[in-house]
Each structure stands twice: as structure tokens, then as C-alpha cells.
Write a protein that holds these residues in place. Structure first.
Motif, PDB file in Angstrom:
ATOM      1  N   PRO A  60      18.811 -48.143 -34.039  1.00 38.87           N
ATOM      2  CA  PRO A  60      18.938 -48.072 -32.573  1.00 38.87           C
ATOM      3  C   PRO A  60      18.093 -49.116 -31.843  1.00 38.87           C
ATOM      4  CG  PRO A  60      17.747 -46.165 -33.430  1.00 38.87           C
ATOM      5  CD  PRO A  60      18.237 -46.933 -34.608  1.00 38.87           C
ATOM      6  N   ASP A  61      17.109 -49.682 -32.536  1.00 38.47           N
ATOM      7  CA  ASP A  61      16.277 -50.726 -31.936  1.00 38.47           C
ATOM      8  C   ASP A  61      16.807 -52.130 -32.235  1.00 38.47           C
ATOM      9  OD1 ASP A  61      14.376 -48.937 -30.808  1.00 38.47           O
ATOM     10  OD2 ASP A  61      13.486 -48.681 -32.788  1.00 38.47           O
ATOM     11  N   ALA A  62      18.042 -52.219 -32.698  1.00 40.24           N
ATOM     12  CA  ALA A  62      18.633 -53.515 -33.046  1.00 40.24           C
ATOM     13  C   ALA A  62      19.599 -53.979 -31.963  1.00 40.24           C
ATOM     14  CB  ALA A  62      19.375 -53.409 -34.382  1.00 40.24           C
ATOM     15  N   MET A  63      19.705 -55.285 -31.848  1.00 38.12           N
ATOM     16  CA  MET A  63      20.700 -55.917 -30.979  1.00 38.12           C
ATOM     17  C   MET A  63      21.537 -56.826 -31.862  1.00 38.12           C
ATOM     18  SD  MET A  63      20.147 -58.498 -27.739  1.00 38.12           S
ATOM     19  CE  MET A  63      19.732 -57.202 -26.587  1.00 38.12           C
ATOM     20  N   GLY A  78      21.391 -61.005 -35.313  1.00 37.02           N
ATOM     21  CA  GLY A  78      20.851 -59.672 -35.092  1.00 37.02           C
ATOM     22  C   GLY A  78      19.358 -59.742 -34.880  1.00 37.02           C
ATOM     23  N   MET A  79      18.856 -58.827 -34.068  1.00 38.60           N
ATOM     24  CA  MET A  79      17.426 -58.727 -33.803  1.00 38.60           C
ATOM     25  C   MET A  79      17.047 -57.254 -33.884  1.00 38.60           C
ATOM     26  SD  MET A  79      15.227 -59.900 -30.431  1.00 38.60           S
ATOM     27  CE  MET A  79      16.208 -58.952 -29.279  1.00 38.60           C
ATOM     28  N   THR A  80      16.043 -56.958 -34.696  1.00 40.33           N
ATOM     29  CA  THR A  80      15.567 -55.583 -34.842  1.00 40.33           C
ATOM     30  C   THR A  80      14.100 -55.522 -34.445  1.00 40.33           C
ATOM     31  OG1 THR A  80      17.113 -55.209 -36.665  1.00 40.33           O
ATOM     32  CG2 THR A  80      15.284 -53.638 -36.429  1.00 40.33           C
ATOM     33  N   ARG A  81      13.841 -54.685 -33.476  1.00 39.44           N
ATOM     34  CA  ARG A  81      12.472 -54.522 -32.987  1.00 39.44           C
ATOM     35  C   ARG A  81      11.741 -53.503 -33.847  1.00 39.44           C
ATOM     36  NH1 ARG A  81      11.114 -54.401 -26.738  1.00 39.44           N
ATOM     37  NH2 ARG A  81       8.900 -54.819 -26.935  1.00 39.44           N
ATOM     38  N   HIS A  88       5.708 -55.118 -30.243  1.00 42.63           N
ATOM     39  CA  HIS A  88       5.846 -56.423 -29.586  1.00 42.63           C
ATOM     40  C   HIS A  88       6.569 -57.441 -30.480  1.00 42.63           C
ATOM     41  CE1 HIS A  88       2.357 -56.836 -32.180  1.00 42.63           C
ATOM     42  NE2 HIS A  88       2.392 -58.154 -32.025  1.00 42.63           N
ATOM     43  N   VAL A  89       7.014 -57.008 -31.680  1.00 42.70           N
ATOM     44  CA  VAL A  89       7.588 -57.895 -32.688  1.00 42.70           C
ATOM     45  C   VAL A  89       9.022 -57.488 -32.992  1.00 42.70           C
ATOM     46  CG1 VAL A  89       7.330 -58.791 -35.051  1.00 42.70           C
ATOM     47  CG2 VAL A  89       5.300 -58.153 -33.722  1.00 42.70           C
ATOM     48  N   ALA A  90       9.859 -58.497 -33.230  1.00 40.00           N
ATOM     49  CA  ALA A  90      11.229 -58.260 -33.686  1.00 40.00           C
ATOM     50  C   ALA A  90      11.557 -59.275 -34.775  1.00 40.00           C
ATOM     51  CB  ALA A  90      12.229 -58.378 -32.539  1.00 40.00           C
ATOM     52  N   SER A  91      12.433 -58.867 -35.658  1.00 39.63           N
ATOM     53  CA  SER A  91      12.902 -59.715 -36.754  1.00 39.63           C
ATOM     54  C   SER A  91      14.339 -60.140 -36.452  1.00 39.63           C
ATOM     55  CB  SER A  91      12.848 -58.901 -38.048  1.00 39.63           C
ATOM     56  OG  SER A  91      13.446 -59.604 -39.100  1.00 39.63           O
ATOM     57  N   ILE A  92      14.673 -61.390 -36.784  1.00 39.53           N
ATOM     58  CA  ILE A  92      16.042 -61.849 -36.546  1.00 39.53           C
ATOM     59  C   ILE A  92      16.666 -62.386 -37.831  1.00 39.53           C
ATOM     60  CG2 ILE A  92      15.615 -62.387 -34.113  1.00 39.53           C
ATOM     61  CD1 ILE A  92      15.638 -65.366 -34.897  1.00 39.53           C
ATOM     62  N   GLY A  93      17.975 -62.355 -37.851  1.00 31.74           N
ATOM     63  CA  GLY A  93      18.775 -62.951 -38.911  1.00 31.74           C
ATOM     64  C   GLY A  93      20.085 -63.404 -38.307  1.00 31.74           C
ATOM     65  N   ARG A 125       6.727 -61.669 -30.237  1.00 29.24           N
ATOM     66  CA  ARG A 125       6.786 -62.387 -31.508  1.00 29.24           C
ATOM     67  C   ARG A 125       8.145 -62.154 -32.157  1.00 29.24           C
ATOM     68  NH1 ARG A 125       3.447 -64.062 -35.877  1.00 29.24           N
ATOM     69  NH2 ARG A 125       4.322 -63.481 -37.883  1.00 29.24           N
ATOM     70  N   LEU A 126       8.836 -63.238 -32.473  1.00 31.49           N
ATOM     71  CA  LEU A 126      10.081 -63.182 -33.237  1.00 31.49           C
ATOM     72  C   LEU A 126       9.803 -63.730 -34.628  1.00 31.49           C
ATOM     73  CD1 LEU A 126      12.786 -64.439 -30.709  1.00 31.49           C
ATOM     74  CD2 LEU A 126      12.556 -62.139 -31.660  1.00 31.49           C
ATOM     75  N   GLU A 127      10.216 -62.997 -35.659  1.00 29.27           N
ATOM     76  CA  GLU A 127       9.996 -63.385 -37.050  1.00 29.27           C
ATOM     77  C   GLU A 127      11.328 -63.589 -37.761  1.00 29.27           C
ATOM     78  OE1 GLU A 127       6.054 -60.640 -37.917  1.00 29.27           O
ATOM     79  OE2 GLU A 127       7.995 -59.904 -38.599  1.00 29.27           O
ATOM     80  N   LEU A 128      11.277 -64.411 -38.806  1.00 29.17           N
ATOM     81  CA  LEU A 128      12.445 -64.592 -39.660  1.00 29.17           C
ATOM     82  C   LEU A 128      11.996 -65.151 -40.999  1.00 29.17           C
ATOM     83  CD1 LEU A 128      13.242 -67.894 -39.855  1.00 29.17           C
ATOM     84  CD2 LEU A 128      13.814 -67.463 -37.481  1.00 29.17           C
ATOM     85  N   THR A 129      12.887 -65.074 -41.969  1.00 27.13           N
ATOM     86  CA  THR A 129      12.683 -65.772 -43.232  1.00 27.13           C
ATOM     87  C   THR A 129      13.865 -66.705 -43.413  1.00 27.13           C
ATOM     88  OG1 THR A 129      13.753 -63.999 -44.478  1.00 27.13           O
ATOM     89  CG2 THR A 129      11.351 -63.962 -44.366  1.00 27.13           C
ATOM     90  N   VAL A 130      13.601 -67.833 -44.041  1.00 22.88           N
ATOM     91  CA  VAL A 130      14.651 -68.828 -44.269  1.00 22.88           C
ATOM     92  C   VAL A 130      14.358 -69.525 -45.592  1.00 22.88           C
ATOM     93  CG1 VAL A 130      13.424 -70.565 -42.864  1.00 22.88           C
ATOM     94  CG2 VAL A 130      15.879 -70.831 -43.289  1.00 22.88           C
ATOM     95  N   TYR A 131      15.393 -69.740 -46.383  1.00 17.29           N
ATOM     96  CA  TYR A 131      15.209 -70.431 -47.652  1.00 17.29           C
ATOM     97  C   TYR A 131      14.655 -71.830 -47.393  1.00 17.29           C
ATOM     98  CZ  TYR A 131      18.037 -66.692 -49.677  1.00 17.29           C
ATOM     99  OH  TYR A 131      18.513 -65.475 -50.069  1.00 17.29           O
ATOM    100  N   THR A 132      13.738 -72.253 -48.251  1.00 15.29           N
ATOM    101  CA  THR A 132      13.068 -73.541 -48.053  1.00 15.29           C
ATOM    102  C   THR A 132      14.016 -74.726 -48.174  1.00 15.29           C
ATOM    103  OG1 THR A 132      12.419 -73.592 -50.383  1.00 15.29           O
ATOM    104  CG2 THR A 132      10.814 -72.680 -48.812  1.00 15.29           C
ATOM    105  N   ASP A 133      15.184 -74.534 -48.801  1.00 19.12           N
ATOM    106  CA  ASP A 133      16.143 -75.639 -48.940  1.00 19.12           C
ATOM    107  C   ASP A 133      17.227 -75.625 -47.860  1.00 19.12           C
ATOM    108  OD1 ASP A 133      17.618 -73.446 -49.787  1.00 19.12           O
ATOM    109  OD2 ASP A 133      18.145 -74.300 -51.739  1.00 19.12           O
ATOM    110  N   ASN A 134      17.132 -74.761 -46.879  1.00 19.04           N
ATOM    111  CA  ASN A 134      18.138 -74.679 -45.819  1.00 19.04           C
ATOM    112  C   ASN A 134      17.702 -75.559 -44.647  1.00 19.04           C
ATOM    113  OD1 ASN A 134      20.029 -73.981 -43.899  1.00 19.04           O
ATOM    114  ND2 ASN A 134      19.974 -71.792 -44.369  1.00 19.04           N
ATOM    115  N   GLU A 135      17.879 -76.860 -44.827  1.00 20.66           N
ATOM    116  CA  GLU A 135      17.396 -77.848 -43.854  1.00 20.66           C
ATOM    117  C   GLU A 135      18.003 -77.670 -42.466  1.00 20.66           C
ATOM    118  OE1 GLU A 135      14.854 -79.869 -44.181  1.00 20.66           O
ATOM    119  OE2 GLU A 135      14.563 -79.239 -46.249  1.00 20.66           O
ATOM    120  N   ALA A 136      19.294 -77.352 -42.387  1.00 17.64           N
ATOM    121  CA  ALA A 136      19.932 -77.188 -41.074  1.00 17.64           C
ATOM    122  C   ALA A 136      19.305 -76.021 -40.317  1.00 17.64           C
ATOM    123  CB  ALA A 136      21.434 -76.984 -41.234  1.00 17.64           C
TER     124      ALA A 136
END
Length: 173
Positions: A60-63, A78-81, A88-93, A125-136
Motif C-alpha cells: 500500500p506504500d508503493a506507487m 515503481g517506488m516503495t516507501r 523518509h526513504v523510498a526504493s525505486i525500480g 532519500r530515494l534508493e536503488l540498486t543497479v548492475y555495475t555493467d548497466n551503463e545506460a
């Protein structure tokens, strides 16, 4: 002076909107595209039913937003708080359709979710993870003020081997 990343050329006919239950089949198709999936933690061959369950059981805390061109879904974000002391933090993908990369769709999606976080939800604060080889993706996130905070070794198993990822964040100043 850094350019404002939200001032970008928007593809003709692009619409950013909230996800709908009727998007289930189109989303299942999107997440099963090889390029889209390669940048995510999703396994191959996600069924329409799995996609439906995921949408129906959303936090329910996701957009969740999608990008469409002529009613075709060409990307999602998507963003999940978090709760409690991390309120004060949300994660995005996010991801963009294999045939529509490099056209500003990722920028439009990211600008929309950052606008919601900054101006409507008071997310600092917005957080994410991204593969180190995903240059774009790295270039896109850096353009919007995300910075690498650390490296996650052997973060995920992808295409037969372990891959590293960056932990990145953007702090609203």
C-alpha cells in the motif's frame, strides 16, 4: 552548472500514468523482454497470473507508474516507501521496453517519480540498486543526481554467473 534533467525532449505521444489492473497482460509481456529482464532481478518466463498476483498484492506504500505511447506500455517504474524510522526513504525500480530504449522514456519515468517523491510525498532519500555493467541506467541515474554509495559483490545470479551491483541514492537537498 548542472542541467535540469527534467527538461528533456519528451517523445511524441508519451503518457505517464498510474498502473491499472487492465495492464496485467501488457506488463507480463514487458517484463519478459530479454533486455528489460536483464536489468532486473526477475527470472525468465513470468506468467500473466504471476504478474496479476504481484499487482493485486502490491504494497500500500508503493506507487507504480507506466509509460505509454499510443496505449502501448513502453516502460514502468515503481517506488516503495519504507516505514518507521525510514519513513523518509523510498526504493525505486524501473525498466524500459527493449524497442524503446534511448528515447527519453526512462528520463520521463524517473522525472515523474522524483516529482511525486519530492513534491507530494516528502521523500528525502530515494534508493536503488543497479548492475555495475548497466551503463545506460547508470548514466540516467547520475543525470538525476543519484550517487554510488557502495558496491554489492555477487549481488545476483544472471545469465549463468554472479554480477555486482551498485547501491545508489539521491538525497533531496
Amino acid at each position: 552548472m548542472q542541467k535540469n534533467p527534467s527538461r528533456r525532449k519528451i517523445p511524441v505521444g508519451l503518457l505517464i500514468r498510474a498502473i491499472r489492473p487492465s495492464d496485467t497482460e501488457a506488463l507480463a509481456t514487458l517484463v519478459n523482454l530479454p533486455g528489460f529482464r536483464a536489468g532486473t532481478l526477475r527470472p525468465p518466463y513470468q506468467s500473466i497470473e504471476e504478474t496479476r498476483r504481484h499487482l493485486e498484492n502490491s504494497n500500500p506504500d508503493a506507487m507504480r507508474l507506466v509509460a505509454t505511447i499510443d496505449e502501448q506500455i513502453v516502460g514502468d517504474i515503481g517506488m516503495t516507501r519504507y516505514r518507521g524510522r525510514r519513513n523518509h526513504v523510498a526504493s525505486i525500480g524501473m525498466g524500459v521496453h527493449d524497442d524503446f530504449t534511448g528515447r527519453g522514456i526512462g528520463s520521463a519515468l524517473l522525472a515523474a517519480i522524483i516529482d511525486a517523491a519530492d513534491n507530494w510525498l516528502n521523500v528525502m532519500r530515494l534508493e536503488l540498486t543497479v548492475y555495475t555493467d548497466n551503463e545506460a541506467a547508470l548514466a540516467l541515474y547520475r543525470k538525476f543526481g543519484f550517487e554510488e554509495e557502495g558496491i554489492l559483490r555477487a549481488y545476483a545470479f544472471r545469465a549463468g554467473s554472479y554480477v555486482d551491483a551498485y547501491a545508489m541514492a539521491r538525497i533531496k537537498r
